[in-house]
Design an enzyme around this catalytic site. Structure first.
Site, PDB file in Angstrom:
ATOM      1  N   ASN A   8       0.850  14.144   4.158  1.00  0.00           N
ATOM      2  CA  ASN A   8      -0.557  14.474   3.925  1.00  0.00           C
ATOM      3  C   ASN A   8      -1.052  15.279   5.119  1.00  0.00           C
ATOM      4  O   ASN A   8      -1.279  14.723   6.186  1.00  0.00           O
ATOM      5  CB  ASN A   8      -1.351  13.158   3.762  1.00  0.00           C
ATOM      6  CG  ASN A   8      -2.849  13.382   3.702  1.00  0.00           C
ATOM      7  OD1 ASN A   8      -3.310  14.501   3.489  1.00  0.00           O
ATOM      8  ND2 ASN A   8      -3.612  12.306   3.889  1.00  0.00           N
ATOM      9  N   LYS A  10      -3.849  16.685   5.553  1.00  0.00           N
ATOM     10  CA  LYS A  10      -5.302  16.583   5.765  1.00  0.00           C
ATOM     11  C   LYS A  10      -5.896  17.988   5.934  1.00  0.00           C
ATOM     12  O   LYS A  10      -5.462  18.900   5.251  1.00  0.00           O
ATOM     13  CB  LYS A  10      -5.604  15.659   6.939  1.00  0.00           C
ATOM     14  CG  LYS A  10      -4.857  14.320   6.796  1.00  0.00           C
ATOM     15  CD  LYS A  10      -5.324  13.265   7.733  1.00  0.00           C
ATOM     16  CE  LYS A  10      -4.455  12.015   7.540  1.00  0.00           C
ATOM     17  NZ  LYS A  10      -4.980  10.849   8.227  1.00  0.00           N
ATOM     18  N   HIS A  92      -8.232   8.300  -0.835  1.00  0.00           N
ATOM     19  CA  HIS A  92      -7.816   8.149   0.565  1.00  0.00           C
ATOM     20  C   HIS A  92      -8.981   7.556   1.356  1.00  0.00           C
ATOM     21  O   HIS A  92     -10.143   7.863   1.087  1.00  0.00           O
ATOM     22  CB  HIS A  92      -7.408   9.514   1.129  1.00  0.00           C
ATOM     23  CG  HIS A  92      -6.763   9.409   2.473  1.00  0.00           C
ATOM     24  ND1 HIS A  92      -7.491   9.241   3.632  1.00  0.00           N
ATOM     25  CD2 HIS A  92      -5.453   9.411   2.831  1.00  0.00           C
ATOM     26  CE1 HIS A  92      -6.652   9.164   4.657  1.00  0.00           C
ATOM     27  NE2 HIS A  92      -5.408   9.261   4.192  1.00  0.00           N
ATOM     28  N   GLU A  94     -10.189   8.260   4.132  1.00  0.00           N
ATOM     29  CA  GLU A  94     -11.090   9.246   4.758  1.00  0.00           C
ATOM     30  C   GLU A  94     -12.085   9.785   3.740  1.00  0.00           C
ATOM     31  O   GLU A  94     -13.208  10.140   4.080  1.00  0.00           O
ATOM     32  CB  GLU A  94     -10.258  10.370   5.391  1.00  0.00           C
ATOM     33  CG  GLU A  94      -9.604   9.887   6.676  1.00  0.00           C
ATOM     34  CD  GLU A  94      -8.327  10.602   7.054  1.00  0.00           C
ATOM     35  OE1 GLU A  94      -8.008  11.654   6.471  1.00  0.00           O
ATOM     36  OE2 GLU A  94      -7.617  10.088   7.938  1.00  0.00           O
ATOM     37  N   GLU A 165      -2.672   1.529   2.714  1.00  0.00           N
ATOM     38  CA  GLU A 165      -3.020   2.191   3.973  1.00  0.00           C
ATOM     39  C   GLU A 165      -4.146   1.426   4.649  1.00  0.00           C
ATOM     40  O   GLU A 165      -5.330   1.726   4.430  1.00  0.00           O
ATOM     41  CB  GLU A 165      -3.488   3.625   3.704  1.00  0.00           C
ATOM     42  CG  GLU A 165      -2.405   4.542   3.217  1.00  0.00           C
ATOM     43  CD  GLU A 165      -2.597   5.953   3.768  1.00  0.00           C
ATOM     44  OE1 GLU A 165      -1.626   6.511   4.264  1.00  0.00           O
ATOM     45  OE2 GLU A 165      -3.717   6.472   3.724  1.00  0.00           O
ATOM     46  N   GLY A 171      -4.205   6.967  11.479  1.00  0.00           N
ATOM     47  CA  GLY A 171      -4.561   7.884  12.567  1.00  0.00           C
ATOM     48  C   GLY A 171      -4.867   7.214  13.899  1.00  0.00           C
ATOM     49  O   GLY A 171      -5.456   7.829  14.779  1.00  0.00           O
ATOM     50  N   SER A 211      -0.082   5.557  10.684  1.00  0.00           N
ATOM     51  CA  SER A 211       0.655   5.715  11.950  1.00  0.00           C
ATOM     52  C   SER A 211       2.174   5.584  11.778  1.00  0.00           C
ATOM     53  O   SER A 211       2.857   5.007  12.626  1.00  0.00           O
ATOM     54  CB  SER A 211       0.136   4.730  13.001  1.00  0.00           C
ATOM     55  OG  SER A 211      -1.232   4.957  13.253  1.00  0.00           O
TER      56      SER A 211
HETATM   57  P1  PGA Z   1      -1.510   8.808   9.791  1.00  0.00           P
HETATM   58  O1  PGA Z   1      -2.304   9.053   8.419  1.00  0.00           O
HETATM   59  O2  PGA Z   1      -0.051   8.847   9.459  1.00  0.00           O
HETATM   60  O3  PGA Z   1      -1.938   9.957  10.668  1.00  0.00           O
HETATM   61  O4  PGA Z   1      -1.934   7.496  10.309  1.00  0.00           O
HETATM   62  C1  PGA Z   1      -1.860   8.475   7.226  1.00  0.00           C
HETATM   63  C2  PGA Z   1      -2.710   8.971   6.085  1.00  0.00           C
HETATM   64  O5  PGA Z   1      -3.877   9.261   6.320  1.00  0.00           O
HETATM   65  O6  PGA Z   1      -2.261   9.090   4.950  1.00  0.00           O
END
Ligand code: PGA
Length: 249
Positions: A8, A10, A92, A94, A165, A171, A211
């Site tokens: 992903n 983003k 997601h 976010e 998640e 993140g 992460s």
């Molecule tokens: P990350 O994000 O691997 O940077 O923690 C995972 C995601 O948002 O799908």
């Protein structure tokens, strides 16, 4: 089934040139890796120039719940399908957090995606605060139940994906512990089984995201028994992402 590894990107990278280079490096690095199903979800605008290859399946980070019409700024599941996109991330954290996406909106998106045969990757997960209060299971159950409301079992194939998640791990560089991920995998299966039945529960693939890096990737798949990974930050580094794929198979 092969592990499903989803990158992903983003809101990255800044230019189409960089996107093309990153995609090219990943494609090259995965040339002989036939044992994983690898999906890349770039920003919409780059998607059409990054044609899917035999190494990389095309995915999207989001979509709207209508197939066409007067909805400024939106991208429809039908448009994605016409671009040869196969997987769509829905809900997601976010998007839930920054764009106020509700379980009801996510439900509409899931229905629209399934209606035209795209494969959804439904993201679920608790916040740090919910975790501290011991509400994780209640939150996951709510996200699954409302997200899948009025979606019949007949619509759910093995290409229906749920990504666990935990918001506190996304993140942050603070990944979920392997034992905890194993436990959450079982809890999510049980919620789906109670909502439908065990046949549906066995069909749905459950991924872990938050992460993930090349050092912890293999454990989620091999020790915690997850069907694959949703990778954010580490998918922007070609070498790291290739390593994640290789270690997961
Ligand atoms: P990350 O994000 O691997 O940077 O923690 C995972 C995601 O948002 O799908």
């Amino acid at each position: 089934m092969k592990p499903l590894i989803v990158g992903n990107w983003k809101c990255n990278p800044k230019t189409a040139k960089e996107a093309g280079e990153l995609f090219g490096l990943i494609k090259k690095g995965l040339k002989n890796t036939k044992k994983a199903e690898v999906v890349i979800c770039p920003p919409f605008f780059y998607a059409s120039s990054l044609a899917a290859t035999k190494e990389i399946i095309s995915g999207s980070q989001d979509c709207f719940w209508e197939q066409e019409g007067a909805f400024t700024g939106e991208i429809s599941p039908l448009m994605l399908k016409n671009l040869n996109c196969k997987y769509v991330i829905i809900g997601h954290s976010e998007r839930r957090r920054h764009f106020n996406e509700t379980n009801e909106m996510i439900n509409k998106k899931l229905k629209a995606v399934l209606e035209i045969g795209l494969n959804p990757i439904l993201c679920i997960g608790e916040t740090q605060e919910e975790r501290n209060k011991g509400q994780t299971e209640v939150i996951l159950k709510k996200q699954i139940t409302l997200g899948l409301k009025n979606i019949p079992a007949s619509k759910i194939s093995s290409n229906f994906v749920i990504a666990y998640e935990p918001v506190w791990a996304v993140g942050t560089g603070d990944p979920c512990d392997i034992d905890e991920a194993r436990k959450m995998n079982l809890i999510i299966s049980k919620i789906i089984s109670d909502l439908y039945n065990s046949t549906v529960s066995k069909k749905i693939r459950i991924l872990y995201g938050g992460s993930v890096n090349s050092k912890n990737a293999a454990d989620y798949v091999k020790k915690a028994g997850l069907a694959g990974l949703l990778v954010g930050g580490a998918s922007l580094n070609a070498q790291e992402f290739i390593e994640i794929v290789k270690r997961s198979v």
